[in-house]
Design an enzyme around this catalytic site. Sequence first.
Site, PDB file in Angstrom:
ATOM      1  N   ARG A 126       0.818  -1.236   0.000  1.00  0.00           N
ATOM      2  CA  ARG A 126       0.000   0.000   0.000  1.00  0.00           C
ATOM      3  C   ARG A 126       0.843   1.273   0.000  1.00  0.00           C
ATOM      4  O   ARG A 126       0.368   2.349   0.366  1.00  0.00           O
ATOM      5  CB  ARG A 126      -0.974   0.039   1.176  1.00  0.00           C
ATOM      6  CG  ARG A 126      -1.962  -1.094   1.167  1.00  0.00           C
ATOM      7  CD  ARG A 126      -3.144  -0.796   2.061  1.00  0.00           C
ATOM      8  NE  ARG A 126      -4.050  -1.918   2.085  1.00  0.00           N
ATOM      9  CZ  ARG A 126      -3.978  -2.922   2.959  1.00  0.00           C
ATOM     10  NH1 ARG A 126      -3.036  -2.932   3.878  1.00  0.00           N
ATOM     11  NH2 ARG A 126      -4.842  -3.901   2.906  1.00  0.00           N
ATOM     12  N   LYS A 148       2.957  11.439 -11.138  1.00  0.00           N
ATOM     13  CA  LYS A 148       2.090  10.578 -11.964  1.00  0.00           C
ATOM     14  C   LYS A 148       2.857   9.290 -12.225  1.00  0.00           C
ATOM     15  O   LYS A 148       3.953   9.324 -12.798  1.00  0.00           O
ATOM     16  CB  LYS A 148       1.751  11.239 -13.306  1.00  0.00           C
ATOM     17  CG  LYS A 148       0.491  12.069 -13.286  1.00  0.00           C
ATOM     18  CD  LYS A 148       0.054  12.444 -14.709  1.00  0.00           C
ATOM     19  CE  LYS A 148      -1.166  13.335 -14.681  1.00  0.00           C
ATOM     20  NZ  LYS A 148      -1.574  13.788 -16.028  1.00  0.00           N
ATOM     21  N   GLU A 190       8.209  17.746 -24.808  1.00  0.00           N
ATOM     22  CA  GLU A 190       7.710  18.246 -23.515  1.00  0.00           C
ATOM     23  C   GLU A 190       8.284  19.638 -23.197  1.00  0.00           C
ATOM     24  O   GLU A 190       7.589  20.492 -22.637  1.00  0.00           O
ATOM     25  CB  GLU A 190       8.086  17.272 -22.384  1.00  0.00           C
ATOM     26  CG  GLU A 190       7.690  15.812 -22.594  1.00  0.00           C
ATOM     27  CD  GLU A 190       6.193  15.522 -22.424  1.00  0.00           C
ATOM     28  OE1 GLU A 190       5.372  16.468 -22.430  1.00  0.00           O
ATOM     29  OE2 GLU A 190       5.852  14.317 -22.321  1.00  0.00           O
ATOM     30  N   LYS A 232       7.100  22.967 -14.478  1.00  0.00           N
ATOM     31  CA  LYS A 232       6.358  21.779 -14.028  1.00  0.00           C
ATOM     32  C   LYS A 232       6.076  21.893 -12.522  1.00  0.00           C
ATOM     33  O   LYS A 232       4.979  21.564 -12.063  1.00  0.00           O
ATOM     34  CB  LYS A 232       7.128  20.505 -14.365  1.00  0.00           C
ATOM     35  CG  LYS A 232       6.405  19.251 -13.891  1.00  0.00           C
ATOM     36  CD  LYS A 232       6.098  18.215 -14.924  1.00  0.00           C
ATOM     37  CE  LYS A 232       5.140  17.176 -14.378  1.00  0.00           C
ATOM     38  NZ  LYS A 232       5.016  15.961 -15.128  1.00  0.00           N
ATOM     39  N   GLU A 242      -4.558  16.954 -10.641  1.00  0.00           N
ATOM     40  CA  GLU A 242      -5.182  17.265 -11.935  1.00  0.00           C
ATOM     41  C   GLU A 242      -6.691  17.492 -11.831  1.00  0.00           C
ATOM     42  O   GLU A 242      -7.479  16.938 -12.589  1.00  0.00           O
ATOM     43  CB  GLU A 242      -4.873  16.148 -12.953  1.00  0.00           C
ATOM     44  CG  GLU A 242      -4.982  16.638 -14.396  1.00  0.00           C
ATOM     45  CD  GLU A 242      -4.556  15.576 -15.415  1.00  0.00           C
ATOM     46  OE1 GLU A 242      -3.369  15.546 -15.744  1.00  0.00           O
ATOM     47  OE2 GLU A 242      -5.414  14.806 -15.855  1.00  0.00           O
ATOM     48  N   ARG A 246      -3.517  21.478 -13.770  1.00  0.00           N
ATOM     49  CA  ARG A 246      -2.527  20.475 -14.198  1.00  0.00           C
ATOM     50  C   ARG A 246      -2.862  19.908 -15.566  1.00  0.00           C
ATOM     51  O   ARG A 246      -1.976  19.450 -16.298  1.00  0.00           O
ATOM     52  CB  ARG A 246      -2.410  19.353 -13.147  1.00  0.00           C
ATOM     53  CG  ARG A 246      -1.308  18.378 -13.513  1.00  0.00           C
ATOM     54  CD  ARG A 246      -0.903  17.440 -12.396  1.00  0.00           C
ATOM     55  NE  ARG A 246       0.158  16.567 -12.859  1.00  0.00           N
ATOM     56  CZ  ARG A 246       0.924  15.821 -12.086  1.00  0.00           C
ATOM     57  NH1 ARG A 246       0.754  15.844 -10.772  1.00  0.00           N
ATOM     58  NH2 ARG A 246       1.868  15.042 -12.603  1.00  0.00           N
ATOM     59  N   ASN A 250      -1.186  18.483 -20.330  1.00  0.00           N
ATOM     60  CA  ASN A 250      -1.631  17.524 -21.355  1.00  0.00           C
ATOM     61  C   ASN A 250      -1.668  18.135 -22.751  1.00  0.00           C
ATOM     62  O   ASN A 250      -2.075  17.469 -23.716  1.00  0.00           O
ATOM     63  CB  ASN A 250      -3.030  17.008 -21.013  1.00  0.00           C
ATOM     64  CG  ASN A 250      -3.004  15.703 -20.262  1.00  0.00           C
ATOM     65  OD1 ASN A 250      -3.956  14.959 -20.301  1.00  0.00           O
ATOM     66  ND2 ASN A 250      -1.910  15.394 -19.584  1.00  0.00           N
ATOM     67  N   HIS A 253      -1.198  16.101 -25.899  1.00  0.00           N
ATOM     68  CA  HIS A 253      -1.238  14.689 -25.522  1.00  0.00           C
ATOM     69  C   HIS A 253      -2.514  13.968 -25.948  1.00  0.00           C
ATOM     70  O   HIS A 253      -2.504  12.743 -26.095  1.00  0.00           O
ATOM     71  CB  HIS A 253      -1.056  14.528 -24.008  1.00  0.00           C
ATOM     72  CG  HIS A 253       0.361  14.699 -23.554  1.00  0.00           C
ATOM     73  ND1 HIS A 253       1.047  15.887 -23.688  1.00  0.00           N
ATOM     74  CD2 HIS A 253       1.243  13.828 -22.984  1.00  0.00           C
ATOM     75  CE1 HIS A 253       2.273  15.743 -23.218  1.00  0.00           C
ATOM     76  NE2 HIS A 253       2.423  14.504 -22.780  1.00  0.00           N
ATOM     77  N   HIS A 257      -1.395  10.838 -27.669  1.00  0.00           N
ATOM     78  CA  HIS A 257      -1.567   9.482 -27.128  1.00  0.00           C
ATOM     79  C   HIS A 257      -2.273   8.576 -28.135  1.00  0.00           C
ATOM     80  O   HIS A 257      -1.935   7.383 -28.254  1.00  0.00           O
ATOM     81  CB  HIS A 257      -2.377   9.525 -25.816  1.00  0.00           C
ATOM     82  CG  HIS A 257      -1.543   9.880 -24.612  1.00  0.00           C
ATOM     83  ND1 HIS A 257      -2.080  10.200 -23.393  1.00  0.00           N
ATOM     84  CD2 HIS A 257      -0.197   9.952 -24.445  1.00  0.00           C
ATOM     85  CE1 HIS A 257      -1.114  10.451 -22.522  1.00  0.00           C
ATOM     86  NE2 HIS A 257       0.042  10.315 -23.141  1.00  0.00           N
ATOM     87  N   HIS A 269       7.355   8.933 -27.352  1.00  0.00           N
ATOM     88  CA  HIS A 269       6.335   9.772 -26.700  1.00  0.00           C
ATOM     89  C   HIS A 269       6.460  11.242 -27.130  1.00  0.00           C
ATOM     90  O   HIS A 269       5.474  11.864 -27.551  1.00  0.00           O
ATOM     91  CB  HIS A 269       6.466   9.634 -25.175  1.00  0.00           C
ATOM     92  CG  HIS A 269       5.478  10.460 -24.410  1.00  0.00           C
ATOM     93  ND1 HIS A 269       4.123  10.174 -24.387  1.00  0.00           N
ATOM     94  CD2 HIS A 269       5.628  11.584 -23.652  1.00  0.00           C
ATOM     95  CE1 HIS A 269       3.496  11.073 -23.640  1.00  0.00           C
ATOM     96  NE2 HIS A 269       4.388  11.935 -23.181  1.00  0.00           N
TER      97      HIS A 269
END
Length: 367
Positions: A126, A148, A190, A232, A242, A246, A250, A253, A257, A269
């Site tokens: 956990r 993330k 990025e 960032k 997010e 945030r 993206n 993206h 993606h 990427h």
Amino acid sequence: MDIINKELIITKEDNPIYTIYIENNYNKLSSVIDKLQLEHGKALIVTDSNIGIHYAQEVKSIVNQSIPFVEILTLEPGEANKNIETIQKIYHTLISYQFDRKDILIALGGGVVGDMTGFAAATYLRGIRFIQLPTSLLAMVDSSIGGKTGVDYLSYKNMVGAFHQPSAVYINLQVLNTLPEREYYSGFGEIIKHGLIKDKSYYRWLKSNSSSILSRENESLTEMIYRSCSIKKQVVESDPHENGERALLNFGHTVGHSIEKQLNFSYLHGECVSLGIVAAAQLSYEHGNLSIDELEDIKETLKQFKLPVCLSNVSFSSKIIAQTTRNDKKMEAGQIKFILLHSIGAAYIDKTITEQEIESAVQLILI
Ligand SMILES: NC(=O)c1ccc[n+]([C@@H]2O[C@H](COP(=O)([O-])OP(=O)(O)OC[C@H]3O[C@@H](n4cnc5c(N)ncnc54)[C@H](O)[C@@H]3O)[C@@H](O)[C@H]2O)c1
Ligand SMILES: O=C(O)C(=O)C[C@@H](O)[C@H](O)[C@H](O)COP(=O)(O)O
Ligand SMILES: [Zn+2]
């Protein structure tokens, strides 16, 4: 820009959470680990075979100065291995060495290793602590920061994951010497994104310093990584999970993606983010905000940093790209949250873009 302090501290409600160190070697790593007070703990360094061969033994002996038990797990490289099966390998290794909650994972690698090590750390028992030692440009400026973590699922990008913050991010710029060119350029997807969404002067600085940046000169690299990390930092501090701002990270993206998936991860990427940026910039122009000059300038800048702005001879249609954007994580009440630009340096969330509009914008990049 005179960078006196090469450390950035990520905070939550003004309390320090972790530090990003920008260095030129791993000399300070042992003292960074000492601060975590692991005492009799264990450490597992997770890396991939391209990176481990150069740096795993050096990192292991430095970590060993602080922690007596240190092991290395070397994964197969590449996005195709960013999946649940690889996470299971990490769990098995942790169980076999009887890692407990006081022990630590160390991600030595690019975004793939970092995202998976972070996810294993978020879920094993956990949650245990982990450190990011990013080795690709992309990981230094983006994926190692902000917590993330996750894996691809049925080839959908980052479909399963968790927010789990690292205990430290330690960047050693010297490791970029072994990063292949194409992977280096991928990082600019990025980096240019950071300028486009938040900081016009940074975007202009990147353009005017492209030759020293592309030749990996230390001073320019240090400034660039510091400025990207600062952008960032500011965004993830203001909205760690997010719920709002945030989402601006993206930018590029949503389409990126979908392209990544359709190309079966044969494009990197950052390359797919570049294509997604072109589509998002086109939509920003059509919605009346971004000027035609800015649209053209963005495409030129991506090309200047060796990134693709169009795709030829692909086996998929713009329609399928537009449709699969609905499977990404940006949906709210059936409507896609698309990131657009008012102008260079000023991004916003748009909830009005239709699938048809996305399809038309993507059509322009498929030649
Ligand atoms: N968590 C986040 O916030 C976040 C942000 C951006 C991207 N990502 C994820 O990051 C991944 C992309 O990361 P990436 O571009 O680092 O890819 P990557 O991890 O696949 O690394 C790129 C390639 O370069 C090799 N490599 C890395 N560093 C090296 C070095 N110093 N010397 C020699 N070889 C080296 C790797 O083995 C790999 O083959 C994607 O999965 C993307 O979804 C996550
Ligand atoms: O940190 C973020 O937030 C980002 O969006 C950074 C992106 O560069 C990164 O690729 C991220 O993984 C994409 O978001 P996701 O939620 O679709 O995985
Ligand atoms: Zn990204």
